[in-house]
Motif scaffolding. Structure first.
Motif, short mmCIF file in Angstrom:
data_model
loop_
_atom_site.label_atom_id
_atom_site.label_comp_id
_atom_site.label_asym_id
_atom_site.label_seq_id
_atom_site.Cartn_x
_atom_site.Cartn_y
_atom_site.Cartn_z
N GLU A 3 18.77 72.96 36.88
CA GLU A 3 18.84 71.85 37.83
C GLU A 3 17.49 71.68 38.53
O GLU A 3 17.00 70.56 38.68
CB GLU A 3 19.94 72.11 38.85
CG GLU A 3 21.34 72.04 38.27
CD GLU A 3 22.41 72.20 39.34
OE1 GLU A 3 22.04 72.24 40.52
OE2 GLU A 3 23.58 72.29 38.97
N ASN A 4 16.90 72.78 38.94
CA ASN A 4 15.63 72.71 39.64
C ASN A 4 14.54 72.15 38.75
O ASN A 4 13.71 71.36 39.18
CB ASN A 4 15.24 74.10 40.14
CG ASN A 4 14.04 74.06 41.06
OD1 ASN A 4 13.98 73.23 41.96
ND2 ASN A 4 13.09 74.94 40.84
N ASN A 5 14.53 72.53 37.46
CA ASN A 5 13.52 72.03 36.53
C ASN A 5 13.60 70.51 36.38
O ASN A 5 12.58 69.81 36.43
CB ASN A 5 13.68 72.69 35.16
CG ASN A 5 13.32 74.17 35.18
OD1 ASN A 5 12.70 74.65 36.14
ND2 ASN A 5 13.70 74.90 34.15
N TYR A 6 14.80 70.01 36.18
CA TYR A 6 14.97 68.57 36.03
C TYR A 6 14.60 67.83 37.31
O TYR A 6 14.01 66.74 37.27
CB TYR A 6 16.40 68.23 35.61
CG TYR A 6 16.67 68.47 34.14
CD1 TYR A 6 16.06 67.70 33.16
CD2 TYR A 6 17.53 69.49 33.73
CE1 TYR A 6 16.29 67.92 31.82
CE2 TYR A 6 17.77 69.72 32.38
CZ TYR A 6 17.14 68.94 31.43
OH TYR A 6 17.37 69.16 30.10
N VAL A 348 19.70 57.51 47.81
CA VAL A 348 20.54 57.37 46.61
C VAL A 348 19.90 58.11 45.44
O VAL A 348 20.59 58.80 44.67
CB VAL A 348 20.77 55.88 46.27
CG1 VAL A 348 21.34 55.73 44.87
CG2 VAL A 348 21.71 55.26 47.29
N ILE A 349 18.58 57.97 45.28
CA ILE A 349 17.89 58.67 44.19
C ILE A 349 18.02 60.18 44.34
O ILE A 349 18.32 60.90 43.39
CB ILE A 349 16.41 58.25 44.15
CG1 ILE A 349 16.30 56.79 43.68
CG2 ILE A 349 15.61 59.16 43.23
CD1 ILE A 349 14.91 56.19 43.86
N PHE A 353 21.51 59.81 42.27
CA PHE A 353 20.95 59.63 40.93
C PHE A 353 20.55 60.94 40.27
O PHE A 353 20.98 61.24 39.15
CB PHE A 353 19.74 58.68 41.01
CG PHE A 353 19.01 58.52 39.71
CD1 PHE A 353 19.64 57.96 38.60
CD2 PHE A 353 17.69 58.91 39.58
CE1 PHE A 353 18.97 57.80 37.40
CE2 PHE A 353 17.00 58.76 38.39
CZ PHE A 353 17.65 58.21 37.30
N ILE A 354 19.72 61.76 40.95
CA ILE A 354 19.27 63.01 40.34
C ILE A 354 20.43 63.96 40.05
O ILE A 354 20.52 64.52 38.95
CB ILE A 354 18.19 63.69 41.21
CG1 ILE A 354 16.90 62.84 41.17
CG2 ILE A 354 17.91 65.10 40.75
CD1 ILE A 354 15.76 63.36 42.03
N PRO A 355 21.39 64.18 40.99
CA PRO A 355 22.55 65.00 40.63
C PRO A 355 23.34 64.44 39.45
O PRO A 355 23.86 65.20 38.62
CB PRO A 355 23.38 64.99 41.92
CG PRO A 355 22.40 64.78 43.01
CD PRO A 355 21.39 63.83 42.42
N ARG A 356 23.43 63.11 39.36
CA ARG A 356 24.16 62.49 38.26
C ARG A 356 23.44 62.75 36.92
O ARG A 356 24.08 63.01 35.90
CB ARG A 356 24.29 60.99 38.51
CG ARG A 356 25.12 60.27 37.48
CD ARG A 356 25.22 58.77 37.80
NE ARG A 356 25.95 58.53 39.02
CZ ARG A 356 26.07 57.35 39.60
NH1 ARG A 356 25.46 56.30 39.07
NH2 ARG A 356 26.78 57.20 40.70
N VAL A 357 22.11 62.68 36.96
CA VAL A 357 21.33 62.97 35.76
C VAL A 357 21.56 64.40 35.29
O VAL A 357 21.82 64.66 34.11
CB VAL A 357 19.81 62.75 36.04
CG1 VAL A 357 18.96 63.29 34.89
CG2 VAL A 357 19.52 61.27 36.24
N GLU A 359 24.06 66.40 35.98
CA GLU A 359 25.44 66.58 35.53
C GLU A 359 25.63 66.04 34.10
O GLU A 359 26.28 66.68 33.28
CB GLU A 359 26.39 65.86 36.48
CG GLU A 359 27.87 66.05 36.11
CD GLU A 359 28.79 65.32 37.08
OE1 GLU A 359 30.02 65.33 36.83
OE2 GLU A 359 28.29 64.73 38.07
N SER A 360 25.03 64.88 33.81
CA SER A 360 25.21 64.29 32.48
C SER A 360 24.53 65.13 31.41
O SER A 360 25.02 65.22 30.27
CB SER A 360 24.66 62.86 32.47
OG SER A 360 23.26 62.85 32.50
N ILE A 361 23.41 65.74 31.76
CA ILE A 361 22.70 66.57 30.80
C ILE A 361 23.38 67.92 30.62
O ILE A 361 23.48 68.44 29.51
CB ILE A 361 21.23 66.74 31.23
CG1 ILE A 361 20.49 65.42 31.04
CG2 ILE A 361 20.55 67.85 30.45
CD1 ILE A 361 19.08 65.41 31.58
N SER A 362 23.87 68.47 31.73
CA SER A 362 24.56 69.77 31.66
C SER A 362 25.86 69.68 30.88
O SER A 362 26.28 70.61 30.24
CB SER A 362 24.82 70.30 33.06
OG SER A 362 23.61 70.45 33.77
#
Length: 362
Positions: A3-6, A348-349, A353-357, A359-362
């Motif tokens: 998560e931190n890397n992304y 929002v970002i 947005f970033i948590p959603r990104v 989550e979708s990748i994980s």
């Protein structure tokens, strides 16, 4: 760690606008292989774009530039002020497009009618973000109390669109922390928003602090004059915001206000001296209570000459306890105009947005 890397990669691309993988590795401190792996995932999912080759960076094969995909999230931004409400479209790359400004309606239902009208005009909106000049329960999307409008206990939901809302000063400090590493890593930073009222957003130990009942930071409703006959919107007398409100003190706002304050500064007029003295006392109370490393000043006081913030810092330090004054820095807001539109978008970002990104990748 993933998560931190992304988060590091997305934030770095966001702030650089365009950056190459090799520079991304240098800036984030991540290994080239980690950057390559994460970027591949982000490109595959459509969150970032490869936008052509960079010039002048090497004599061999030109590296490919990376950018945030602006359409990865589309946000309708609503900045509710005591007098004026501003609307804008926000995108994932941090850019906004101003739409319109209206007199803030008396009722929230009237405001929602304008929101639905804009939703009909602009399709593919992912989220609506409200900047609210009052207390907000962010977990249940509930407006607890907006003193200037008398709005109480309003649950906000909009058909077919996700809703995000928060107090305006909270949004502003989230945007400052997202934009500046020194704020993000500080133990305590405070955003002071001054327009019709006076509020603060609190950044404590690396995160926004709202309080268990979402009323943390309401320093505008602390008492500065126990003998005052001035009644605040909250119902008490002698509140700080009754004295620091720029619309009350200068009887104007927006660009007219900035021009007047800058002119008064240049003339060393006693009116600006009086206002700086009141504001400095109010901010010093916050400094003595919280011991922040940074106080960021915004709202209608954004975009002024540096002299204003330098003089404010000098006076705040004069009235603050020495250890607190020693480390304190007073800074102007990052955004000279439209602070709360950008604040809502950056929040929002950061928080959606970033948590959603991830989550979708994980």
């Amino acid at each position: 760690m993933k998560e931190n890397n992304y988060t590091l990669i997305l934030r770095s691309i966001f702030h650089n606008k365009r950056i190459e993988r090799v520079n991304l590795a240098k800036e984030t401190g991540l290994s080239p292989s980690t950057v390559t792996r994460c970027v591949s995932k982000l490109v595959e999912k459509g969150y970032i774009l490869e936008t052509g080759f960079s010039e002048g960076l090497s004599s061999g094969r030109k590296p490919i530039s990376l950018e945030i995909n602006p359409d990865a999230i589309r946000v309708l931004l609503v900045d509710v002020g005591a007098r004026i409400t501003n609307f804008a479209l926000g995108k994932a790359n941090g850019l906004i497009e101003k739409l319109e400004s209206i007199a803030t309606p008396i009722t929230f239902e009237e405001l929602l009618r304008e929101v639905y009208y804009l939703l009909d005009c602009f399709r593919n909106i992912d989220i609506i973000a409200f900047s609210i000049p009052g207390m907000v329960d962010v977990n249940s999307n509930k407006i607890i109390f907006v003193p200037s409008r008398g709005w109480r206990n309003l649950e906000v939901s909009i058909r077919g669109v996700e809703v995000f809302l928060d107090n305006e000063a909270n949004l502003a400090i989230i945007a400052e922390a997202f934009s500046h590493e020194e704020i993000r890593k500080s133990q305590c930073s405070v955003f002071v928003t001054v327009r019709e009222g006076f509020g603060t957003g609190l950044w404590i130990n690396g995160r926004i602090y709202r309080g268990p009942s979402y009323t943390a930071g309401e320093f505008g409703h602390t008492t500065i004059d126990v003998k005052s006959t001035k009644t605040c919107h909250c119902g008490n007398n002698g509140c700080i915001e009754e004295y620091t409100s720029v619309t009350s003190f200068f009887n104007t706002y927006g660009e007219h206000l900035r021009r007047e304050i800058n002119s008064l500064l240049q003339m060393r007029d006693k009116k600006i001296d009086e206002y700086l003295e009141i504001l400095a006392r109010a901010v010093a109370n916050i400094v003595n209570a919280l011991n922040p490393e940074y106080v960021i000043v915004g709202g209608e006081l954004a975009g002024l000459k540096d002299e204003f913030y330098e003089e404010l810092e000098r006076r705040v330090k004069k009235y603050s306890l020495f250890p607190a004054a020693h480390i304190l820095k007073v800074k102007p807001a990052t955004f000279k105009t439209d602070t709360y539109l950008y604040g809502a978008l950056y929040a929002v970002i950061q928080e959606v947005f970033i948590p959603r990104v991830i989550e979708s990748i994980s």
